[in-house]
Scaffold this active site. Sequence first.
Site, PDB file in Angstrom:
ATOM      1  N   LEU A  42       0.842  -1.337   0.249  1.00 42.56           N
ATOM      2  CA  LEU A  42      -0.038  -0.197   0.121  1.00 42.56           C
ATOM      3  C   LEU A  42       0.817   1.230   0.110  1.00 42.56           C
ATOM      4  O   LEU A  42       0.485   2.278  -0.234  1.00 42.56           O
ATOM      5  CB  LEU A  42      -0.891   0.029   1.169  1.00 42.56           C
ATOM      6  CG  LEU A  42      -2.099  -1.099   1.227  1.00 42.56           C
ATOM      7  CD1 LEU A  42      -2.790  -0.959   2.462  1.00 42.56           C
ATOM      8  CD2 LEU A  42      -2.920  -0.980   0.266  1.00 42.56           C
ATOM      9  N   GLY A  43       1.996   1.272   0.488  1.00 41.32           N
ATOM     10  CA  GLY A  43       2.754   2.166   0.307  1.00 41.32           C
ATOM     11  C   GLY A  43       3.874   2.068   1.552  1.00 41.32           C
ATOM     12  O   GLY A  43       4.284   1.083   2.131  1.00 41.32           O
ATOM     13  N   GLY A  45       6.556   4.540   4.048  1.00 37.28           N
ATOM     14  CA  GLY A  45       6.817   5.779   5.090  1.00 37.28           C
ATOM     15  C   GLY A  45       8.202   5.845   5.671  1.00 37.28           C
ATOM     16  O   GLY A  45       8.973   4.895   5.629  1.00 37.28           O
ATOM     17  N   GLY A  46       8.514   6.648   6.470  1.00 30.23           N
ATOM     18  CA  GLY A  46       9.588   6.730   7.374  1.00 30.23           C
ATOM     19  C   GLY A  46       9.729   5.578   8.426  1.00 30.23           C
ATOM     20  O   GLY A  46      10.990   5.325   8.745  1.00 30.23           O
ATOM     21  N   MET A  47       8.661   4.828   8.710  1.00 25.51           N
ATOM     22  CA  MET A  47       8.806   3.821   9.895  1.00 25.51           C
ATOM     23  C   MET A  47       8.685   2.549   9.261  1.00 25.51           C
ATOM     24  O   MET A  47       9.318   1.638   9.720  1.00 25.51           O
ATOM     25  CB  MET A  47       7.796   4.010  10.876  1.00 25.51           C
ATOM     26  CG  MET A  47       8.091   5.189  11.707  1.00 25.51           C
ATOM     27  SD  MET A  47       6.636   5.348  13.036  1.00 25.51           S
ATOM     28  CE  MET A  47       7.416   3.746  13.779  1.00 25.51           C
ATOM     29  N   GLY A  48       8.199   2.263   8.043  1.00 30.59           N
ATOM     30  CA  GLY A  48       8.396   0.981   7.203  1.00 30.59           C
ATOM     31  C   GLY A  48       7.616   0.879   6.241  1.00 30.59           C
ATOM     32  O   GLY A  48       7.015   1.892   5.577  1.00 30.59           O
ATOM     33  N   VAL A  50       3.822  -0.797   4.284  1.00 31.40           N
ATOM     34  CA  VAL A  50       2.467  -1.086   4.631  1.00 31.40           C
ATOM     35  C   VAL A  50       2.233  -1.825   3.717  1.00 31.40           C
ATOM     36  O   VAL A  50       1.853  -1.729   2.536  1.00 31.40           O
ATOM     37  CB  VAL A  50       1.522   0.230   4.940  1.00 31.40           C
ATOM     38  CG1 VAL A  50       0.274  -0.133   5.512  1.00 31.40           C
ATOM     39  CG2 VAL A  50       2.279   1.186   5.913  1.00 31.40           C
ATOM     40  N   LYS A  64       1.752  -2.970   8.807  1.00 40.23           N
ATOM     41  CA  LYS A  64       2.772  -2.158   8.809  1.00 40.23           C
ATOM     42  C   LYS A  64       4.213  -3.080   9.188  1.00 40.23           C
ATOM     43  O   LYS A  64       3.961  -3.402  10.268  1.00 40.23           O
ATOM     44  CB  LYS A  64       2.634  -0.940   9.468  1.00 40.23           C
ATOM     45  CG  LYS A  64       4.044   0.015   9.627  1.00 40.23           C
ATOM     46  CD  LYS A  64       4.040   1.316  10.127  1.00 40.23           C
ATOM     47  CE  LYS A  64       3.468   2.305   9.080  1.00 40.23           C
ATOM     48  NZ  LYS A  64       3.550   3.602   9.178  1.00 40.23           N
ATOM     49  N   ASP A 158       2.315  13.080  14.957  1.00 42.74           N
ATOM     50  CA  ASP A 158       2.609  13.224  13.634  1.00 42.74           C
ATOM     51  C   ASP A 158       1.293  13.181  12.739  1.00 42.74           C
ATOM     52  O   ASP A 158       1.295  12.762  11.636  1.00 42.74           O
ATOM     53  CB  ASP A 158       3.445  12.152  13.222  1.00 42.74           C
ATOM     54  CG  ASP A 158       4.258  12.238  12.018  1.00 42.74           C
ATOM     55  OD1 ASP A 158       4.521  13.485  11.460  1.00 42.74           O
ATOM     56  OD2 ASP A 158       4.782  11.367  11.510  1.00 42.74           O
TER      57      ASP A 158
END
Length: 499
Positions: A42-43, A45-48, A50, A64, A158
């Site tokens: 799905l995408g 980001g900075g943390m991992g 998804v 995630k 955030d």
Amino acid sequence: MTPDGPTEAVPTQPRWAELAAHRPLQADDPREVGGYRLRACLGEGGMGRVYLSNTPGGRPIALKVIRAEYAADPAFRRRFEQEVATAQRVQGLYTAPVIDANPHSEQPWLATAYVAGPSLQQAVGVYGPLPAESVLILVAGVAEALQSIHAANVVHRDLKPSNVILAADGPRVIDFGIARAVDTTSVTQAGIRVGTPAFMAPEQVRGQPATPALDIFALGSLAVYAATGELPFGGGLDPAVPYRILEEEPDLATCPPQLRELVTRCLAKDPRQRPSPVQVIELCRQASTGTQLHMGDGWLPPAVAAAVSRIAVTPVPPVPRPPKRSRFRVAAAVGMAALAIGSGVGAAAIAGAFDEKTPGQSTPGTSAAGGGSKANSDDPEVLTRVDAVDLALGNGVNLAEPTTMVRWEGSPDIAHIYDNGISFSNAEVVLLDDDQTGDHRTCVTDTRYALTTKFDDVVVGTKFCVLTAQRVALVEVKKAPDPGERSQYYQLAITIWRA
């Protein structure tokens, strides 16, 4: 209640597909996590990353997987376990609840309910700002989500457009509370604050303890973005953003008058002067031109609502099954490769039968990066060469292999997030002179790097190098936005080498 403003016709060829972020699983994606079979990505980001998966009963979930650098930090794991346990207590109509997690696995993960719809960042990037009435409904829904989050003693920290999903029956807030787990890592101890600079509250910029009031400040910035496509203190990697948040008043010149009192109160410098979530909802009611705030059909403008409904029924790309191993298949593959090389046909003609490619992508070594830039014969092998990447407002490009990916979530390496500029993150960037050769050697030997960069008014023919931890890229601007056009996008030619 129908949002005010002129009725927006649904395009004959809707751009909803631009918002459907599903991509097929690739070679570096796991196929199963925690007993959940992954269906698509799905995408990131900075943390991992998804992924889309399902519960045993068939309900879709967003799973995630935390990045390896965080997983390697014991302090992060301890905090992550605590924060997940707390977040699981959050129960609200406008949140995507955490339903499962494992902080002890090799790479920690958590699963939340999946919401079929684009993020606010995606919707505004593709279709433009929302009508004022839609923004009021959006803000009221997010405020109700914050009420549930804060009641569980969680501060989001955030809240930003990519963490608000637009569903048919109202917004959903995701990723609440998990950002706090990053606070104890060696990364943050080295001086990196958790949060997105443009949405930080003054106390967050100063590094003071987090309170629920900082989420209200972020909600004010989010409301301005939803209504205008701009940010009250600027955005991107502009180093002046923190200063403006601390010292200057927000720029509300383009904010609809209907929203200004609400936004001004949310963006108060003193956290004690900001409204509570309950007061935010009341301010939204007072500012609304209708008799009540109404979630459900009609809360979004028609084009976005049509996109949401199509995303909800979009089939997920099938997970490719590995080919059966046989001597015949191997021999056939070798023969096809030899035929392609011998006849001058690009290897992409073979790979295309197995892998989905980005439009415009060519095979390494088969075409120039545009503008006559020639690769030095001593350059390492080109991983990817794309002649035309359309970078629309609100989108970003990730330089990771196997191909460049236009995406919205996280912090893309190259981004066109705000008007009149290209921004970069996680990268060193150097603008090449007209007489410099656009090749790998120039990119890695030129030392005029900028760690914080935003190029305003980039013109056609501009070339620059982007260096990340894994990649070296040469980028040339083939088309720049025309202020007279409704569609604001850059077209880039990108050549990527391994760092």
